[in-house]
Design an enzyme around this catalytic site. Structure first.
Site, mmCIF file in Angstrom:
data_model
loop_
_atom_site.group_PDB
_atom_site.id
_atom_site.type_symbol
_atom_site.label_atom_id
_atom_site.label_comp_id
_atom_site.label_asym_id
_atom_site.label_seq_id
_atom_site.Cartn_x
_atom_site.Cartn_y
_atom_site.Cartn_z
ATOM 1 N N GLU A 7 -8.161 13.185 5.134
ATOM 2 C CA GLU A 7 -7.169 13.592 6.000
ATOM 3 C C GLU A 7 -5.907 14.533 5.345
ATOM 4 O OE1 GLU A 7 -4.014 10.529 4.838
ATOM 5 O OE2 GLU A 7 -5.577 9.120 4.788
ATOM 6 N N CYS A 37 -7.540 6.606 4.906
ATOM 7 C CA CYS A 37 -8.223 6.637 3.806
ATOM 8 C C CYS A 37 -9.943 6.068 3.955
ATOM 9 C CB CYS A 37 -7.585 5.364 2.454
ATOM 10 S SG CYS A 37 -5.255 5.873 2.541
ATOM 11 N N THR A 57 3.297 7.313 -5.492
ATOM 12 C CA THR A 57 2.116 6.885 -5.472
ATOM 13 C C THR A 57 1.069 7.954 -4.919
ATOM 14 O OG1 THR A 57 1.797 6.719 -2.985
ATOM 15 C CG2 THR A 57 3.306 4.312 -4.071
ATOM 16 N N SER A 73 3.605 -1.136 6.181
ATOM 17 C CA SER A 73 1.905 -0.171 5.899
ATOM 18 C C SER A 73 1.773 -1.290 5.208
ATOM 19 C CB SER A 73 2.125 1.125 5.667
ATOM 20 O OG SER A 73 2.271 0.466 3.667
ATOM 21 N N HIS A 115 -9.284 -0.343 -1.335
ATOM 22 C CA HIS A 115 -8.974 0.335 -1.101
ATOM 23 C C HIS A 115 -7.145 0.056 -2.246
ATOM 24 C CE1 HIS A 115 -6.615 3.649 -0.467
ATOM 25 N NE2 HIS A 115 -5.088 3.242 0.688
ATOM 26 N N LYS A 121 -1.241 -7.883 -4.642
ATOM 27 C CA LYS A 121 -0.952 -8.743 -3.259
ATOM 28 C C LYS A 121 -2.272 -8.852 -2.380
ATOM 29 C CE LYS A 121 3.302 -5.937 -1.981
ATOM 30 N NZ LYS A 121 4.248 -6.653 -3.283
ATOM 31 N N ASN A 178 -2.531 7.171 -5.990
ATOM 32 C CA ASN A 178 -3.606 7.789 -4.631
ATOM 33 C C ASN A 178 -4.596 8.409 -4.021
ATOM 34 O OD1 ASN A 178 -4.882 6.761 -2.296
ATOM 35 N ND2 ASN A 178 -2.838 6.548 -0.472
ATOM 36 N N SER A 201 -4.405 4.013 7.242
ATOM 37 C CA SER A 201 -3.632 3.246 7.359
ATOM 38 C C SER A 201 -4.497 4.455 9.648
ATOM 39 C CB SER A 201 -2.561 4.267 7.539
ATOM 40 O OG SER A 201 -1.754 3.505 6.268
HETATM 41 P P1 HMG Z 1 9.872 0.918 -2.749
HETATM 42 O O1 HMG Z 1 10.234 0.699 -1.595
HETATM 43 O O2 HMG Z 1 10.958 2.347 -3.390
HETATM 44 O O3 HMG Z 1 9.504 0.395 -4.314
HETATM 45 O O4 HMG Z 1 8.278 2.228 -2.631
HETATM 46 P P2 HMG Z 1 10.271 -1.126 -4.641
HETATM 47 O O5 HMG Z 1 11.416 -1.198 -4.604
HETATM 48 O O6 HMG Z 1 9.376 -2.349 -3.557
HETATM 49 O O7 HMG Z 1 8.965 -1.588 -5.164
HETATM 50 C C1 HMG Z 1 8.268 -1.970 -5.964
HETATM 51 C C2 HMG Z 1 7.392 -2.777 -6.463
HETATM 52 O O8 HMG Z 1 7.704 -2.723 -7.572
HETATM 53 C C3 HMG Z 1 8.054 -4.048 -6.341
HETATM 54 O O9 HMG Z 1 7.537 -5.159 -6.539
HETATM 55 C C4 HMG Z 1 9.082 -4.403 -6.700
HETATM 56 O O10 HMG Z 1 9.775 -5.824 -6.985
HETATM 57 C C5 HMG Z 1 8.469 -3.841 -8.383
HETATM 58 P P3 HMG Z 1 6.796 -6.090 -4.683
HETATM 59 O O11 HMG Z 1 7.554 -6.824 -4.313
HETATM 60 O O12 HMG Z 1 6.303 -5.412 -3.848
HETATM 61 O O13 HMG Z 1 5.329 -6.995 -6.124
HETATM 62 N N1 HMG Z 1 9.895 -2.837 -8.882
HETATM 63 C C6 HMG Z 1 9.881 -3.899 -10.484
HETATM 64 N N2 HMG Z 1 8.649 -4.535 -11.127
HETATM 65 C C7 HMG Z 1 8.975 -4.493 -12.340
HETATM 66 N N3 HMG Z 1 10.459 -3.657 -12.811
HETATM 67 C C8 HMG Z 1 11.116 -3.525 -12.295
HETATM 68 C C9 HMG Z 1 11.136 -2.924 -10.622
HETATM 69 N N4 HMG Z 1 11.465 -2.025 -9.743
HETATM 70 C C10 HMG Z 1 10.621 -2.620 -8.718
HETATM 71 N N5 HMG Z 1 12.072 -2.965 -12.901
HETATM 72 C C11 HMG Z 1 6.388 1.429 -1.408
HETATM 73 C C12 HMG Z 1 6.756 0.906 -2.397
HETATM 74 C C13 HMG Z 1 5.131 1.103 -1.371
HETATM 75 C C14 HMG Z 1 6.959 1.209 0.427
HETATM 76 C C15 HMG Z 1 6.259 2.861 -1.202
HETATM 77 O O14 HMG Z 1 5.818 3.791 -2.417
HETATM 78 C C16 HMG Z 1 5.677 3.406 0.024
HETATM 79 O O15 HMG Z 1 5.763 4.077 0.616
HETATM 80 N N6 HMG Z 1 3.955 3.926 -0.318
HETATM 81 C C17 HMG Z 1 3.023 4.658 0.310
HETATM 82 C C18 HMG Z 1 2.403 3.541 1.929
HETATM 83 C C19 HMG Z 1 1.515 2.399 0.471
HETATM 84 O O16 HMG Z 1 1.072 3.782 -0.217
HETATM 85 N N7 HMG Z 1 1.687 1.709 1.490
HETATM 86 C C20 HMG Z 1 0.457 0.161 1.220
HETATM 87 C C21 HMG Z 1 -0.307 0.077 2.121
HETATM 88 S S1 HMG Z 1 -0.996 0.991 3.365
HETATM 89 C C22 HMG Z 1 -2.103 2.596 3.055
HETATM 90 O O17 HMG Z 1 -2.639 1.764 1.564
HETATM 91 C C23 HMG Z 1 -2.713 3.567 3.190
HETATM 92 C C24 HMG Z 1 -2.470 4.896 3.176
HETATM 93 O O18 HMG Z 1 -3.835 5.009 1.327
HETATM 94 C C25 HMG Z 1 -2.549 6.025 3.333
HETATM 95 C C26 HMG Z 1 -3.765 6.307 4.558
HETATM 96 O O19 HMG Z 1 -5.081 5.109 4.633
HETATM 97 O O20 HMG Z 1 -4.007 7.049 5.001
HETATM 98 C C27 HMG Z 1 -1.023 4.811 2.020
#
Ligand code: HMG
Length: 440
Positions: A83, A120, A163, A211, A244, A253, A328, A364
């Site tokens: 991609e 992906c 990521t 997402s 994935h 999760k 990733n 996605s």
């Molecule tokens: P964020 O909002 O900055 O992070 O980004 P957060 O505040 O949600 O923290 C992440 C996790 O760390 C949370 O855990 C926090 O609690 C924990 P969860 O609630 O999720 O279980 N945390 C801590 N734990 C221990 N000690 C601490 C601490 N602080 C926080 N001190 C987000 C997270 C995934 C939203 C961001 O990284 C993002 O936007 N990523 C890109 C999108 C993505 O990867 N989505 C996944 C599903 S979609 C997919 O897989 C397709 C993809 O690969 C693309 C494709 O297919 O082409 C992305």
């Protein structure tokens, strides 16, 4: 029926790495625990300034062909899943073939080449296409070379920056494979979604929180669809569940929801109800909100039970180890998860031949696909030959300032002159857009 599946695997990681808890988090003013415990990525792999999706893909493919003593005449199909493509006309596979033709006798005139896109997920779709091509008897005794290659970069400051990753996985798909044979049964969950997209832009526009929900919803649908053809799944039917892995926290999760789904109506569900002291049934809750609240409470308890933790440690944890070291890889991510699990088994000296994997791919946009794989007799040799340890250890550690420069270089809109951080050593290198990549 003759088995068809993955006969050999090789990978090429971007040669740089960014330490998220120790280099990235302090600059962002964040707790390192967010990366070590929450997201689960310790290092992101990034490409050096002379690497791109073509060089990484060609370098992984060359490694695979050399290891298996292959020449172009052995390969009837080259498909690239990506991609991160930069050419709206020529498929990336033609660039990769051009690289490989510089070093082997013969050429790929006879080979069908293409490029597959569905975020992906296309990393699995190229395997499916190769599987179908072989099953249809159109391969004339030749194997398919499939390559999943991506630079998964986000805008600086986007939550997705945590990521990032970059690398390529090359795989040979053939009859009587050495590593895994694919099931004929498949399940899909597909819907038009807009939480992650790149319309005429390099970096994605992402609604990160949404997402996560879309990933979980499509995976659940794919699992139900898979079960509709393969029959109900049971946690003990599969030794590993490679999914994935955009980041290990996402798989944590998905695993919890998946476990609840595959334990329903089994003896495990009753045992869990005893352990937890409840098992919410929709019929017992007239109000939907009350039911959802009860489910959340149940899931919180479920993840702490001995039964779930033992299953997770056995069947999921080994699949996310490499991801935590590279980030990733988009199309390559599910293949990293499979390799991670097989490598862990080889290290633990476990014999996996005949065991089954339940593989969950996702892209996605959005679509999930689930199929099963049977581990073949040659799996251990095939996995040990990849030497993952050396690949990961050889990377150059970037400072934060160096990371910003490299990020700018790979943002195609900017011209930034930066010296390379590592030295090419007998590999294909990027020498300019639309030009033939060279070997240095
Ligand atoms: P964020 O909002 O900055 O992070 O980004 P957060 O505040 O949600 O923290 C992440 C996790 O760390 C949370 O855990 C926090 O609690 C924990 P969860 O609630 O999720 O279980 N945390 C801590 N734990 C221990 N000690 C601490 C601490 N602080 C926080 N001190 C987000 C997270 C995934 C939203 C961001 O990284 C993002 O936007 N990523 C890109 C999108 C993505 O990867 N989505 C996944 C599903 S979609 C997919 O897989 C397709 C993809 O690969 C693309 C494709 O297919 O082409 C992305």
């Amino acid at each position: 029926m003759t088995a068809v599946g993955i006969d050999a695997i090789e990978l090429w990681t971007g040669k740089l790495r960014l330490d998220l808890p120790n280099t990235f988090a302090p600059v962002k003013g964040e707790d390192p625990g967010k990366y070590t415990k929450g997201i689960g990525i310790e290092y992101s792999s990034l490409p050096d300034v002379y690497e791109d999706i073509v060089t990484m893909g060609a370098n992984a493919a060359k490694r695979l062909m050399d290891r298996r003593g292959l020449v172009p005449d052995d390969i009837g199909r080259i498909d690239v899943a990506t991609e991160s493509a930069f050419d709206n006309s020529k498929p990336v596979s033609t660039y990769v073939a051009g690289c490989l033709e510089q070093v082997y006798d013969g050429d790929f005139h006879h080979a069908n080449k293409g490029e597959r896109k569905f975020a992906c997920l296309s990393g699995t779709q190229v395997i499916d296409d190769a599987y179908n091509w072989i099953r249809a008897g159109r391969n004339r005794g030749r194997a398919a070379l499939v390559i999943a290659t991506d630079t998964a970069l986000y805008e600086r400051g986007d939550p997705g920056e945590a990521t990032q990753g970059a690398g390529a996985v090359a795989m040979l798909v053939d009859e009587e494979p050495d590593v895994v044979a694919l099931s004929t049964e498949q399940g899909y969950g597909s819907a038009d979604e807009t939480d992650f997209l790149k319309p005429n832009q390099q970096f994605p526009s992402v609604d990160g929180k949404r997402s996560i929900q879309v990933y979980l919803a499509r995976m659940r649908e794919a699992l139900e669809d898979y079960e509709s053809v393969a029959g109900d799944t049971h946690p003990d039917d599969f030794v590993y569940f490679p999914f994935h892995t955009p980041y290990p926290g996402m798989v944590r999760k998905a695993a919890l929801l998946g476990y609840r789904h595959i334990t329903r109506d089994t003896e495990i569900e009753d045992a869990l109800a005893d352990d937890i002291g409840m098992q919410p049934r929709e019929a017992d809750f007239p109000e939907r909100e009350d039911y959802e609240e009860a489910i959340r409470a149940y899931m919180d308890e479920l993840k702490e039970t001995r039964r779930y933790r033992e299953w997770y440690e056995r069947a999921i944890e080994p699949t996310i180890q490499i991801s935590g070291q590279v980030g990733n890889w988009y199309t390559g991510s599910v293949h990293i998860a499979r390799l991670s699990a097989l490598r862990a088994a080889a290290e633990a000296d476990v014999d996996l031949a005949g065991e089954k994997l339940l593989v969950g791919s996702y892209g996605s946009g959005a679509q999930a696909e689930i199929h099963a794989e049977t581990v073949q007799n040659g799996w251990r040799e095939g996995v040990e030959a990849v030497d993952v340890e050396a690949r990961l250890d050889d990377r150059y550690d970037l400072s934060y300032e160096e990371y910003e420069l490299v990020h700018d270089v790979h943002n195609h809109e900017k011209e930034v002159e930066v010296d390379e951080f590592t030295q090419p050593s007998g590999e294909f290198v990027f020498t300019g857009w639309g030009r033939m990549n060279e070997r240095r």
